[in-house]
Write an enzyme that holds these catalytic residues in place. Structure first.
Site, PDB file in Angstrom:
ATOM      1  N   CYS A  33     -10.937  14.683   4.983  1.00 37.12           N
ATOM      2  CA  CYS A  33     -12.217  13.594   5.596  1.00 37.12           C
ATOM      3  C   CYS A  33     -11.522  13.644   7.247  1.00 37.12           C
ATOM      4  O   CYS A  33     -10.650  13.315   7.650  1.00 37.12           O
ATOM      5  CB  CYS A  33     -11.722  12.145   4.915  1.00 37.12           C
ATOM      6  SG  CYS A  33     -11.811  12.286   3.044  1.00 37.12           S
ATOM      7  N   CYS A  64       0.841  -1.024   0.103  1.00 39.83           N
ATOM      8  CA  CYS A  64       0.055  -0.077   0.040  1.00 39.83           C
ATOM      9  C   CYS A  64       0.904   1.201  -0.234  1.00 39.83           C
ATOM     10  O   CYS A  64       1.712   1.664   0.935  1.00 39.83           O
ATOM     11  CB  CYS A  64      -0.823   0.082   1.407  1.00 39.83           C
ATOM     12  SG  CYS A  64      -1.959   1.328   1.248  1.00 39.83           S
TER      13      CYS A  64
END
Ligand code: SAH
Length: 359
Positions: free
Chosen positions: A114, A103
């Site tokens: 967010c 990742c």
């Protein structure tokens, strides 16, 4: 490119130019060393010593490992890297029974804000260069190799918003495919929902996977959870997703972090199922129980709630899987990457140790 090009910033032509008068096969040897052997350019013993010395100088590394941590079961490794200029990013390697995935981060920090995401809480620092992205994959691939595994999958789900750094991220995708030999089907870009970026992606040749971080299926809640929704509301986002599907013929996935009492009710499942089924090919839903972050008070949905939500979706004819929570105890799980708490002093400038901390 922002600063001086690093070893994985240069493409094959630029490498040739860097090597000047050297014969073409030398360039091939170096390219092979970088992408097939995953070697340090200064350590390519098939090359004359003087050339190796020169390579070490003109092909500096982009990432200085500051720290790494490994989960108790050994299957998740997280690195904290220092970049030129002092910014820091994290990279996470995950071994599954059937595959190994890395990742990667695409920005230092993130401007998408967010509130439930640790990177979003920290704010934007700077874009990563193509080389800084590719090098995360190469270092993870090296670690995988020393764990007797082969890195086969890359998810652009680390720090940052990949489609807000399109011009550097896409060349990285192409390099991973062309030079590192990873299949496009094993590369996944995750986006908060940058509509122009999705449209651009639909025009690219490589059919990479697209994941959309949805989290809410009505504009009122999504405006709140994912602020960029005010700029690209759900109807525009779904239009772009539908066009992507038509262009690529591949199912896309919706990411849904289950937040207790917020987006885990029956009504939320019904709205989500409607959206997923509104696409030409129904979206697959990935459920992630919300991971804790310092700046967000609400908890993740408890596991019975997760099962129930999944059932509501399947009953409505939508495929949903619960993402196994990897790396929570080393703060390496979804939404926990922050790089804000240095674990050790920044590595001094200079060559990066070839072998990172053994597990
Ligand atoms: N900016 C891109 C790439 C980040 S991917 C995107 O938004 O898709 C990281 C994924 O983890 C996203 O789906 C994100 O919404 C999700 N996530 C963020 N914070 C989380 C948290 N605290 N718990 C679980 N998932 C989270």
């Amino acid at each position: 490119m922002d600063g001086m090009p690093t070893r994985y910033d240069v493409d094959r032509d630029a490498l040739g130019a860097l090597l000047g008068d050297e014969p073409r096969y030398r360039g091939d040897q170096v390219w092979d060393g970088l992408y097939k052997q995953l070697a340090e350019p200064g350590g390519l013993t098939t090359l004359p010593k003087a050339l190796r010395r020169r390579l070490a100088e003109v092909l500096p590394p982009a990432l200085a490992p500051v720290a790494s941590s490994t989960s108790a079961d050994g299957d998740t490794v997280k690195w904290l890297f220092a970049l030129d200029g002092g910014a820091r990013v994290e990279t996470v390697l995950m071994h599954y029974p059937d595959r190994t995935t890395v990742c990667v981060s695409t920005q230092a920090g993130c401007a998408m804000a967010c509130g439930f995401c640790a990177t979003g809480q920290a704010g934007f620092e700077r874009q990563l260069s193509t080389g800084e992205i590719v090098e995360q994959v190469v270092l993870a691939a090296r670690q995988a190799r020393s764990d007797d595994r082969r890195l086969g999958n890359v998810v652009f789900m680390g720090m940052g918003e990949p489609l807000a750094n399109y011009d550097r991220v896409w060349p990285a995708v192409e390099r991973l495919h062309g030079a590192l030999g990873l299949s496009a089907r094993h590369l996944t870009l995750s986006t908060v929902g940058i509509v122009p970026g999705i449209r651009r992606l639909a025009g690219e040749e490589l059919p990479v996977n697209l994941a959309v971080s949805l989290h809410a299926a009505n504009d009122t809640l999504r405006d709140d959870l994912v602020p960029i929704n005010k700029r690209y509301p759900l109807d525009q986002l779904m239009d772009a997703c539908a066009d992507y599907l038509r262009a690529k013929g591949r199912r896309l996935s919706f990411e849904w972090a289950l937040i207790d009492g917020t987006n885990d009710r029956r009504r939320d499942a019904a709205e989500l199922a409607d959206l997923a089924r509104s696409l030409p090919l129904a979206a697959h839903v990935n459920l992630i129980p919300l991971n804790p972050t310092p700046g967000w008070p609400t908890r993740g949905t408890p596991s019975e709630g997760v099962q129930r939500f999944q059932r509501w979706l399947t009953d409505a004819g939508v495929n949903a899987t619960v993402r196994r929570n990897r790396g929570t105890e080393i703060d390496a799980a979804c939404g926990q990457l922050a790089a804000a708490h240095p674990i050790a002093p920044a590595a001094p400038a200079g060559p990066v140790p070839v072998e990172l901390r053994p597990r």
